[in-house]
Design a protein around this motif. Structure first.
Motif, PDB file in Angstrom:
ATOM      1  N   MET A  73      -8.648  87.472  49.844  1.00 57.84           N
ATOM      2  CA  MET A  73      -7.706  87.707  50.934  1.00 57.84           C
ATOM      3  C   MET A  73      -7.121  89.116  50.907  1.00 57.84           C
ATOM      4  SD  MET A  73      -5.644  84.075  51.322  1.00 57.84           S
ATOM      5  CE  MET A  73      -4.689  84.328  49.844  1.00 57.84           C
ATOM      6  N   PHE A  74      -7.197  89.786  49.754  1.00 52.29           N
ATOM      7  CA  PHE A  74      -6.612  91.120  49.626  1.00 52.29           C
ATOM      8  C   PHE A  74      -7.567  92.230  50.056  1.00 52.29           C
ATOM      9  CE2 PHE A  74      -4.107  88.522  46.744  1.00 52.29           C
ATOM     10  CZ  PHE A  74      -2.814  88.953  47.022  1.00 52.29           C
ATOM     11  N   PHE A  75      -8.830  91.882  50.333  1.00 55.30           N
ATOM     12  CA  PHE A  75      -9.827  92.916  50.609  1.00 55.30           C
ATOM     13  C   PHE A  75     -10.503  92.693  51.952  1.00 55.30           C
ATOM     14  CE2 PHE A  75      -9.537  92.822  45.966  1.00 55.30           C
ATOM     15  CZ  PHE A  75      -9.353  94.173  45.694  1.00 55.30           C
ATOM     16  N   ASP A  76     -10.297  93.653  52.860  1.00 59.82           N
ATOM     17  CA  ASP A  76     -11.011  93.627  54.138  1.00 59.82           C
ATOM     18  C   ASP A  76     -12.507  93.798  53.914  1.00 59.82           C
ATOM     19  OD1 ASP A  76      -8.516  93.467  55.339  1.00 59.82           O
ATOM     20  OD2 ASP A  76      -8.370  95.647  55.634  1.00 59.82           O
ATOM     21  N   THR A  77     -12.857  94.424  52.797  1.00 61.51           N
ATOM     22  CA  THR A  77     -14.255  94.743  52.509  1.00 61.51           C
ATOM     23  C   THR A  77     -14.946  93.672  51.668  1.00 61.51           C
ATOM     24  OG1 THR A  77     -13.436  96.043  50.630  1.00 61.51           O
ATOM     25  CG2 THR A  77     -13.937  97.241  52.648  1.00 61.51           C
ATOM     26  N   TRP A  78     -14.269  92.532  51.420  1.00 61.01           N
ATOM     27  CA  TRP A  78     -14.878  91.477  50.610  1.00 61.01           C
ATOM     28  C   TRP A  78     -16.211  91.056  51.233  1.00 61.01           C
ATOM     29  CZ3 TRP A  78     -13.524  89.383  45.940  1.00 61.01           C
ATOM     30  CH2 TRP A  78     -14.261  88.265  45.526  1.00 61.01           C
ATOM     31  N   ASN A  79     -17.242  90.946  50.400  1.00 62.29           N
ATOM     32  CA  ASN A  79     -18.574  90.634  50.882  1.00 62.29           C
ATOM     33  C   ASN A  79     -19.088  89.390  50.165  1.00 62.29           C
ATOM     34  OD1 ASN A  79     -21.664  90.826  50.774  1.00 62.29           O
ATOM     35  ND2 ASN A  79     -21.176  92.404  52.281  1.00 62.29           N
ATOM     36  N   GLU A  80     -19.211  88.298  50.894  1.00 62.85           N
ATOM     37  CA  GLU A  80     -19.595  87.031  50.269  1.00 62.85           C
ATOM     38  C   GLU A  80     -21.004  87.089  49.696  1.00 62.85           C
ATOM     39  OE1 GLU A  80     -18.469  83.255  48.951  1.00 62.85           O
ATOM     40  OE2 GLU A  80     -17.300  84.877  49.873  1.00 62.85           O
ATOM     41  N   GLU A  81     -21.881  87.817  50.368  1.00 59.86           N
ATOM     42  CA  GLU A  81     -23.245  87.952  49.859  1.00 59.86           C
ATOM     43  C   GLU A  81     -23.245  88.680  48.518  1.00 59.86           C
ATOM     44  OE1 GLU A  81     -27.553  89.911  51.175  1.00 59.86           O
ATOM     45  OE2 GLU A  81     -25.904  89.798  52.610  1.00 59.86           O
ATOM     46  N   ALA A  82     -22.442  89.756  48.421  1.00 55.76           N
ATOM     47  CA  ALA A  82     -22.346  90.491  47.156  1.00 55.76           C
ATOM     48  C   ALA A  82     -21.736  89.602  46.072  1.00 55.76           C
ATOM     49  CB  ALA A  82     -21.497  91.748  47.343  1.00 55.76           C
ATOM     50  N   TYR A  83     -20.718  88.834  46.433  1.00 58.95           N
ATOM     51  CA  TYR A  83     -20.103  87.920  45.467  1.00 58.95           C
ATOM     52  C   TYR A  83     -21.131  86.953  44.896  1.00 58.95           C
ATOM     53  CZ  TYR A  83     -17.655  83.736  43.862  1.00 58.95           C
ATOM     54  OH  TYR A  83     -17.248  82.654  43.132  1.00 58.95           O
ATOM     55  N   ARG A  84     -21.928  86.342  45.765  1.00 65.21           N
ATOM     56  CA  ARG A  84     -22.932  85.385  45.314  1.00 65.21           C
ATOM     57  C   ARG A  84     -24.001  86.054  44.458  1.00 65.21           C
ATOM     58  NH1 ARG A  84     -20.843  80.486  45.329  1.00 65.21           N
ATOM     59  NH2 ARG A  84     -19.397  80.356  47.091  1.00 65.21           N
ATOM     60  N   GLU A  85     -24.340  87.281  44.829  1.00 60.43           N
ATOM     61  CA  GLU A  85     -25.356  88.017  44.068  1.00 60.43           C
ATOM     62  C   GLU A  85     -24.874  88.311  42.647  1.00 60.43           C
ATOM     63  OE1 GLU A  85     -28.048  92.097  44.416  1.00 60.43           O
ATOM     64  OE2 GLU A  85     -26.439  91.714  45.855  1.00 60.43           O
ATOM     65  N   TYR A  86     -23.622  88.789  42.530  1.00 61.34           N
ATOM     66  CA  TYR A  86     -23.091  89.107  41.205  1.00 61.34           C
ATOM     67  C   TYR A  86     -22.792  87.835  40.405  1.00 61.34           C
ATOM     68  CZ  TYR A  86     -22.724  94.020  42.482  1.00 61.34           C
ATOM     69  OH  TYR A  86     -23.020  95.301  42.843  1.00 61.34           O
ATOM     70  N   LEU A  87     -22.412  86.769  41.100  1.00 62.10           N
ATOM     71  CA  LEU A  87     -22.198  85.490  40.420  1.00 62.10           C
ATOM     72  C   LEU A  87     -23.487  85.055  39.721  1.00 62.10           C
ATOM     73  CD1 LEU A  87     -19.867  83.272  40.255  1.00 62.10           C
ATOM     74  CD2 LEU A  87     -21.155  82.076  42.035  1.00 62.10           C
TER      75      LEU A  87
END
Length: 239
Positions: A101-115
């Motif tokens: 919620m703190f990041f306008d630039t949050w990227n769910e695809e990147a999150y899943r990739e790094y996870l």
């Protein structure tokens, strides 16, 4: 253009002075920031992040002055102090839900990739993770908003040798993706393994700032490793 440029950074405390530090961070390069405890590494990093207010100098990211564009710039950089130590009894996915919620630039695809890259289970809690996995979780939070610069304060401190090597391999992968990494350390072997550039600080002053091969040419005597050269320079400074 450098992604980050530090010019003549100064900060004075009653018993310590950070003096006229200048260096830059470039895309796809790993900068090892080395010095003994108390040399000024953390003060430098906190100044770069607005966690302490420097007494002078310029801090620019992406060609913008940090003092005027802090909120905008922090959407594009990631910061980690090592292992995550907050909300130990909350699930990773719940902590992530708040963080995004703190990041306008949050990227769910990147999150899943790094996870997946870090082999983290988002149903686990930080208290259930090893020290090395908690470091990876902190990096996950720092990278999932597509950070172009990663600033890490002693990220390998306290890790066992296997976990340190694994983390340095992750740095190498991030470098391939064009991420600029600054990591402070007092563990010279980490510098030997993965750094492209070396910043060596002592008593608040930048003693050397070179690409790694130039550091060897300019600072190492015949047959010396980087570790041996730094130990020699530290000893000579204390005579």
């Amino acid at each position: 253009m450098a992604l980050c440029e530090i010019k003549n950074l100064r900060k004075t405390y009653p018993s310590f002075t950070l003096s006229e530090l200048s260096f830059q961070l470039n895309a796809g390069r790993i900068v090892g920031f080395i010095g003994r405890n108390g040399a000024g590494k953390t003060t430098t990093i906190k100044s770069m992040l607005g966690l302490v207010h420097p007494d002078g100098g310029e801090i620019d990211y992406f060609g913008l002055p940090f003092s005027q564009h802090e909120k905008q710039i922090k959407q594009r950089i990631g910061y980690s102090t090592g292992a995550v130590n907050y909300y130990p009894k909350r699930k990773i996915k719940d902590i992530v839900a708040v963080t995004r919620m703190f990041f306008d630039t949050w990227n769910e695809e990147a999150y899943r990739e790094y996870l997946s890259l870090f082999a983290l289970d988002e149903s686990k809690m930080p208290s259930e993770l090893s020290e090395g996995m908690r470091v990876k979780f902190n990096l996950l939070l720092a990278l999932s908003h597509k950070s172009e610069i990663l600033i890490l304060d002693e990220p390998t401190s306290g890790l066992d040798p296997f976990s340190r090597d694994e983390l340095l391999d992750i740095f190498a992968e991030l470098k391939k993706r064009g991420v600029s990494i600054l990591f402070s350390t007092h563990i010279t072997s980490d510098i030997e393994k993965c750094a492209d550039d070396i910043l060596y600080i002592r008593d608040g002053k930048l003693v050397a700032s070179y690409p790694k091969e130039d550091f060897r040419k300019n600072c190492c005597e015949a047959g010396e490793s980087i570790e041996e050269a730094i130990l020699r320079m530290e000893r000579s400074a204390n005579i």
